[in-house]
Scaffold this motif. Structure first.
Motif, mmCIF file in Angstrom:
data_model
loop_
_atom_site.group_PDB
_atom_site.id
_atom_site.type_symbol
_atom_site.label_atom_id
_atom_site.label_comp_id
_atom_site.label_asym_id
_atom_site.label_seq_id
_atom_site.Cartn_x
_atom_site.Cartn_y
_atom_site.Cartn_z
ATOM 1 N N SER A 238 0.822 -1.202 0.000
ATOM 2 C CA SER A 238 0.000 0.000 0.000
ATOM 3 C C SER A 238 0.860 1.258 0.000
ATOM 4 O O SER A 238 1.908 1.326 0.652
ATOM 5 N N ARG A 239 0.398 2.269 -0.719
ATOM 6 C CA ARG A 239 1.073 3.559 -0.698
ATOM 7 C C ARG A 239 1.053 4.165 0.700
ATOM 8 O O ARG A 239 1.845 5.064 1.022
ATOM 9 N N LEU A 240 0.146 3.675 1.568
ATOM 10 C CA LEU A 240 0.103 4.144 2.952
ATOM 11 C C LEU A 240 1.459 3.984 3.643
ATOM 12 O O LEU A 240 1.819 4.787 4.507
ATOM 13 N N LEU A 241 2.214 2.954 3.275
ATOM 14 C CA LEU A 241 3.475 2.681 3.962
ATOM 15 C C LEU A 241 4.476 3.799 3.740
ATOM 16 O O LEU A 241 5.014 4.368 4.689
ATOM 17 N N ILE A 242 4.733 4.119 2.474
ATOM 18 C CA ILE A 242 5.784 5.108 2.212
ATOM 19 C C ILE A 242 5.277 6.531 2.373
ATOM 20 O O ILE A 242 6.068 7.477 2.284
ATOM 21 N N ASP A 243 3.982 6.695 2.637
ATOM 22 C CA ASP A 243 3.464 8.022 2.965
ATOM 23 C C ASP A 243 3.716 8.389 4.425
ATOM 24 O O ASP A 243 3.472 9.526 4.834
ATOM 25 N N GLN A 244 4.181 7.419 5.211
ATOM 26 C CA GLN A 244 4.440 7.692 6.619
ATOM 27 C C GLN A 244 5.655 8.602 6.768
ATOM 28 O O GLN A 244 6.696 8.357 6.136
ATOM 29 N N PRO A 245 5.562 9.657 7.604
ATOM 30 C CA PRO A 245 6.698 10.581 7.755
ATOM 31 C C PRO A 245 7.999 9.900 8.176
ATOM 32 O O PRO A 245 9.081 10.328 7.763
ATOM 33 N N CYS A 246 7.895 8.823 8.961
ATOM 34 C CA CYS A 246 9.111 8.167 9.455
ATOM 35 C C CYS A 246 9.891 7.483 8.335
ATOM 36 O O CYS A 246 11.079 7.170 8.507
ATOM 37 N N PHE A 247 9.228 7.248 7.182
ATOM 38 C CA PHE A 247 9.914 6.580 6.081
ATOM 39 C C PHE A 247 10.388 7.556 5.010
ATOM 40 O O PHE A 247 10.975 7.140 4.011
ATOM 41 N N ALA A 248 10.098 8.838 5.202
ATOM 42 C CA ALA A 248 10.476 9.845 4.211
ATOM 43 C C ALA A 248 11.988 9.827 3.983
ATOM 44 O O ALA A 248 12.776 9.822 4.923
ATOM 45 N N GLY A 249 12.366 9.800 2.707
ATOM 46 C CA GLY A 249 13.786 9.809 2.355
ATOM 47 C C GLY A 249 14.429 8.451 2.306
ATOM 48 O O GLY A 249 15.565 8.324 1.820
ATOM 49 N N HIS A 250 13.730 7.409 2.812
ATOM 50 C CA HIS A 250 14.321 6.068 2.830
ATOM 51 C C HIS A 250 13.817 5.181 1.685
ATOM 52 O O HIS A 250 14.502 4.225 1.303
ATOM 53 N N PHE A 251 12.638 5.497 1.155
ATOM 54 C CA PHE A 251 12.029 4.643 0.135
ATOM 55 C C PHE A 251 11.455 5.498 -0.989
ATOM 56 O O PHE A 251 11.154 6.677 -0.806
ATOM 57 N N SER A 252 11.313 4.868 -2.148
ATOM 58 C CA SER A 252 10.697 5.524 -3.300
ATOM 59 C C SER A 252 9.708 4.566 -3.940
ATOM 60 O O SER A 252 9.714 3.357 -3.674
ATOM 61 N N GLN A 253 8.881 5.122 -4.787
ATOM 62 C CA GLN A 253 7.929 4.333 -5.566
ATOM 63 C C GLN A 253 8.433 4.247 -6.997
ATOM 64 O O GLN A 253 8.895 5.243 -7.555
ATOM 65 N N ILE A 254 8.351 3.060 -7.587
ATOM 66 C CA ILE A 254 8.672 2.917 -9.001
ATOM 67 C C ILE A 254 7.409 3.238 -9.794
ATOM 68 O O ILE A 254 6.403 2.513 -9.681
ATOM 69 N N PRO A 255 7.401 4.312 -10.558
ATOM 70 C CA PRO A 255 6.177 4.746 -11.262
ATOM 71 C C PRO A 255 5.954 3.943 -12.546
ATOM 72 O O PRO A 255 6.449 4.292 -13.616
ATOM 73 N N THR A 256 5.229 2.874 -12.444
ATOM 74 C CA THR A 256 5.010 1.987 -13.580
ATOM 75 C C THR A 256 3.917 2.523 -14.507
ATOM 76 O O THR A 256 3.133 3.390 -14.136
ATOM 77 N N GLN A 257 3.877 1.952 -15.708
ATOM 78 C CA GLN A 257 2.852 2.339 -16.674
ATOM 79 C C GLN A 257 1.456 2.007 -16.141
ATOM 80 O O GLN A 257 0.506 2.757 -16.335
ATOM 81 N N GLN A 258 1.334 0.868 -15.477
ATOM 82 C CA GLN A 258 0.066 0.460 -14.899
ATOM 83 C C GLN A 258 -0.055 0.973 -13.471
ATOM 84 O O GLN A 258 0.944 1.088 -12.755
ATOM 85 N N ARG A 259 -1.283 1.241 -13.055
ATOM 86 C CA ARG A 259 -1.563 1.556 -11.662
ATOM 87 C C ARG A 259 -2.434 0.449 -11.088
ATOM 88 O O ARG A 259 -3.225 -0.177 -11.815
ATOM 89 N N PHE A 260 -2.276 0.205 -9.798
ATOM 90 C CA PHE A 260 -2.944 -0.926 -9.157
ATOM 91 C C PHE A 260 -3.740 -0.431 -7.949
ATOM 92 O O PHE A 260 -3.222 0.303 -7.110
ATOM 93 N N PHE A 261 -4.990 -0.844 -7.889
ATOM 94 C CA PHE A 261 -5.862 -0.430 -6.795
ATOM 95 C C PHE A 261 -6.547 -1.648 -6.183
ATOM 96 O O PHE A 261 -6.672 -2.702 -6.822
ATOM 97 N N ARG A 262 -6.966 -1.488 -4.962
ATOM 98 C CA ARG A 262 -7.744 -2.528 -4.287
ATOM 99 C C ARG A 262 -8.775 -1.844 -3.389
ATOM 100 O O ARG A 262 -8.665 -0.652 -3.083
#
Length: 294
Positions: A238-262
């Motif tokens: 979930s994008r919720l994980l890397i949206d956490q302030p404590c993880f800022a600067g440590h992780f990135s998202q790979i912006p793929t052509q497809q987007r995935f939702f649930r």
């Protein structure tokens, strides 16, 4: 024929534990007393409620018919206690691990600020929560991904975006519309089988890759993220994980052509009696949905 509330409680706890010793521990009774009380229930109803095998008790069809009725009566007694009590209302709320770790804390804070009490919270993976709901161990549960069980009432609650997470500085994170073919030689660190996030990977992303190599399967997202940080592999979460302030600067998202939702779902047993406190939480959760996408 008269059944007492104590007898129904013993039946319910035995049904949930499937073991007399464990049930005795929860009920603060001796194993012999639990067995005797359960026997009284079966004798009064003139029917067996469990199949016995090697010291285990497996609830049978007749037991499953009685369980929702026993649960309702016991919950209604709790309602009476709450009506004339100054204590907090009673509610057992389940959350799957992403929701429980990264979304539920703020919901609990908002709820307590508004209503002045908190539910009992159980965090488990999606399959574990499904089993607890079927066994009447939970009143409500917030579950990631699909829930397919005819005995459960499932209501769409919110949408969540799933993303591919890499360590900060990964070259693919600097691109745009990265093709999935660029991930073919990458390794994956995922949640355990039975979790919502693992199911989402298997149903949404894995079919678009050629034999993805899963090198680790862990039950804790913090452990997964630390492994990603050590460049042991990518994860799908979930994008919720890397949206956490404590993880800022440590992780990135790979912006793929497809987007995935649930879909994140609010679930309860179809035969579950919904107390006033359960109703309060359902209305609160629906009011918190906001936009359809987190």
């Amino acid at each position: 024929m008269k059944l007492t509330l104590k007898q129904l409680l013993v039946f319910k706890i035995v049904a949930q534990c499937g073991n007399l010793s464990q049930a005795a521990g929860q009920l603060f009774m001796t194993k012999g007393a639990v067995s005797q009380t359960l026997g009284e229930v079966e004798n009064r109803l003139d029917i067996k409620l469990f199949d016995r095998h090697h010291g285990r008790l497996f609830i049978n069809h007749e037991g499953r018919r009685l369980l929702p009725l026993a649960d309702e009566l016991l919950t209604r007694v709790d309602d009476i206690d709450e009506l004339f009590s100054t204590g907090d209302p009673s509610l057992r709320l389940g959350g799957s691990k992403t929701i429980g770790g990264y979304l539920l804390p703020s919901l609990l804070s908002d709820f307590r600020h508004r209503y002045g009490w908190l539910p009992e919270v159980v965090i488990d993976n999606s399959e574990g929560l499904r089993k607890r709901l079927l066994n009447f161990e939970l009143d409500l549960a917030l579950i990631e991904g699909e829930v397919n069980d005819e005995d459960l009432q499932v209501t769409a609650w919110r949408q969540d975006e799933m993303v591919i997470i890499c360590p900060a500085g990964d070259p693919l994170a600097q691109g745009e519309n990265v093709p999935l073919s660029a991930l073919e030689d990458r390794q994956w660190i995922l949640r355990e089988t039975g979790s919502g996030s693992r199911n989402d990977f298997e149903h949404q992303l894995a079919p678009l890759l050629t034999k993805p190599k899963i090198v680790l399967a862990l039950e804790d997202f913090d452990a997964i993220l630390f492994c990603v940080q050590q460049r042991l592999g990518l994860t799908f979460a979930s994008r919720l994980l890397i949206d956490q302030p404590c993880f800022a600067g440590h992780f990135s998202q790979i912006p793929t052509q497809q987007r995935f939702f649930r879909t994140l779902s609010l679930c309860h047993h179809r035969q579950k009696y919904l107390s006033d406190s359960v109703g309060v939480w359902i209305r609160f959760l629906h009011a918190q949905r906001g936009d359809s996408t987190i």
